[in-house]
Design a protein around this motif. Structure first.
Motif, PDB file in Angstrom:
ATOM      1  N   SER A 142       0.847  -1.186   0.000  1.00  0.00           N
ATOM      2  CA  SER A 142       0.000   0.000   0.000  1.00  0.00           C
ATOM      3  C   SER A 142       0.889   1.245   0.000  1.00  0.00           C
ATOM      4  N   GLY A 143       0.639   2.158  -0.943  1.00  0.00           N
ATOM      5  CA  GLY A 143       1.368   3.408  -0.979  1.00  0.00           C
ATOM      6  C   GLY A 143       2.862   3.261  -1.134  1.00  0.00           C
ATOM      7  N   GLY A 144       3.304   2.268  -1.897  1.00  0.00           N
ATOM      8  CA  GLY A 144       4.733   2.060  -2.097  1.00  0.00           C
ATOM      9  C   GLY A 144       5.405   1.259  -1.005  1.00  0.00           C
ATOM     10  N   LYS A 145       4.643   0.922   0.057  1.00  0.00           N
ATOM     11  CA  LYS A 145       5.180   0.109   1.159  1.00  0.00           C
ATOM     12  C   LYS A 145       4.704  -1.327   1.019  1.00  0.00           C
ATOM     13  N   ALA A 175      -1.650  -4.319   8.177  1.00  0.00           N
ATOM     14  CA  ALA A 175      -0.275  -3.891   8.458  1.00  0.00           C
ATOM     15  C   ALA A 175       0.233  -2.933   7.394  1.00  0.00           C
ATOM     16  N   ALA A 176      -0.181  -3.153   6.149  1.00  0.00           N
ATOM     17  CA  ALA A 176       0.272  -2.285   5.057  1.00  0.00           C
ATOM     18  C   ALA A 176      -0.256  -0.863   5.203  1.00  0.00           C
ATOM     19  N   ASN A 177      -1.396  -0.711   5.894  1.00  0.00           N
ATOM     20  CA  ASN A 177      -1.995   0.612   6.082  1.00  0.00           C
ATOM     21  C   ASN A 177      -1.755   1.163   7.482  1.00  0.00           C
ATOM     22  N   LEU A 178      -0.869   0.523   8.221  1.00  0.00           N
ATOM     23  CA  LEU A 178      -0.607   0.922   9.601  1.00  0.00           C
ATOM     24  C   LEU A 178       0.553   1.906   9.665  1.00  0.00           C
TER      25      LEU A 178
END
Length: 367
Positions: A142-145, A175-178
């Motif tokens: 998400s968002g490059g992460k 976790a990807a948006n944390l």
């Protein structure tokens, strides 16, 4: 007591009955001249006795005033198959558990689901102490992460279960948006209207095994390129580079999964690790009898070999085996930043059952 007067052919009757503490006497020596009158009198006495008995029993069994307690009307209401199905789909609990709790809550699916969740929390607490060394690595971006999440269970059978895999994927997406990087923050994240911890507890109630989100790792998000590779759901690798492409990161991640290098580049090797290895190598050639300068060159040569074998960019790229990973990066205009590799259950001490010893102990105890 009944007597028949022989000379006058008439009946004399004496009755004595006791009913619930009341005694009824019918005096003797009452001479009745007709059989019909005798039967009528007997009938009247029986009716009187029955009425007295009824009054006594009614008094004895009169209801006692008690505080009002609401009882579920569902005891007299049939729980429908549709309600059970809806609750099972919402909670994943067993059919009989769903039927029982629906009966307790008058068919209220929402209230029954909440009660099952509470019971699930209790079950989860009881199972939390059991070793969970199997599981799955899940990945999300998400968002490059890009993140990897390790979710553990007790058996490889559950690790292949669809519900378990779905939970692992939800954990990775959360976790990807944390913003944080702690497991505690991840478990408090919102998933499908509940916290991830509540979803985990519900899954424990459904499956019956200890399930834990053990750890997660992330890379990227700052203008770099990231990619991931998952091998058999048990080994996960993240690679981060400058330049290049996601496909290049994935190819290098496959190499890391196979070769398991200790470091990305020589610059990443701690000084203490280098000095320790140098000390070991020096001890190995100390008794060679060679001059000191030769010994020093031998040690440095072996040290360089150690670094090339354990540093990612110095290793032969396994996919083609005709160049190093460093050369592959150079050809694609990229530079190595780092990688993260995690494997299911690494570092967890697994319980090893000795079946023969258990049988021997049982046999010894039976003697």
């Amino acid at each position: 007591e009944k007597r028949i007067h022989a000379s006058h052919n008439i009946h004399v009757e004496k009755c004595s009955d006791t009913i619930v503490g009341h005694k009824f006497f019918y005096q003797p020596n009452i001479f009745i001249s007709a059989n019909t009158s005798i039967h009528t009198s007997i009938f009247q006495m029986k009716v009187a006795a029955a009425l007295a008995l009824t009054a006594t029993l009614a008094s004895a069994f009169a209801p006692i005033a008690v505080p009002f307690t609401r009882l579920s009307t569902s005891l007299n209401m049939a729980v429908t198959t549709a309600q059970i199905k809806e609750l099972r789909e919402a909670t994943g609990a067993g059919m009989m558990d769903c039927k029982k709790v629906l009966a307790e809550f008058d068919g209220d699916v929402e209230a029954a689901a909440e009660e099952l969740r509470k019971k699930g929390l209790a079950k989860a607490d009881k199972k939390a102490s059991r070793v969970a060394a199997e599981g799955k690595i899940a990945v999300a971006s998400s968002g490059g992460k890009t993140v990897l999440v390790e979710v553990n269970c007790e058996t490889d059978f559950v690790a292949k279960d669809g519900s378990f895999a779905d939970f692992a994927d939800k954990a990775a997406a959360a976790a990807a948006n944390l913003d944080g990087d702690s497991v505690e923050a991840l478990m408090a994240a919102s998933v499908d209207g509940s916290t991830l911890e509540e979803v985990r507890a519900g899954l424990v109630a459904k499956i019956g095994e200890n399930i834990q989100v053990r750890r997660f790792a992330s890379r990227g998000g700052g203008g770099t390129t990231t990619g991931a590779y998952i091998h058999m759901n048990r080994i996960g690798v993240l690679v981060e580079i400058e330049g290049g492409s996601e496909e290049l990161c994935t190819d290098i991640a496959m190499h890391v999964a196979a070769m398991n290098p200790a470091y990305a580049t020589k610059d990443d090797v701690p000084t203490e690790d280098i000095e320790k290895e140098r000390e070991i190598l020096t001890a190995q050639v100390a008794d060679s009898g060679k001059p000191e300068d030769i010994v020093k060159k031998m040690v440095e040569g072996r040290l360089n070999k150690f670094l090339s074998e354990n540093c990612l960019v110095s290793q032969q790229y396994v996919k083609t085996n005709d160049k190093t990973v460093g050369k592959l990066l150079e050809e694609n205009g990229a530079k190595m930043i780092g990688f993260t590799r995690i494997a299911v259950g690494e570092g967890i001490e697994k319980k090893v059952d000795d079946f023969a010893a258990e049988v021997a102990a049982m046999a010894k105890g039976g003697k």
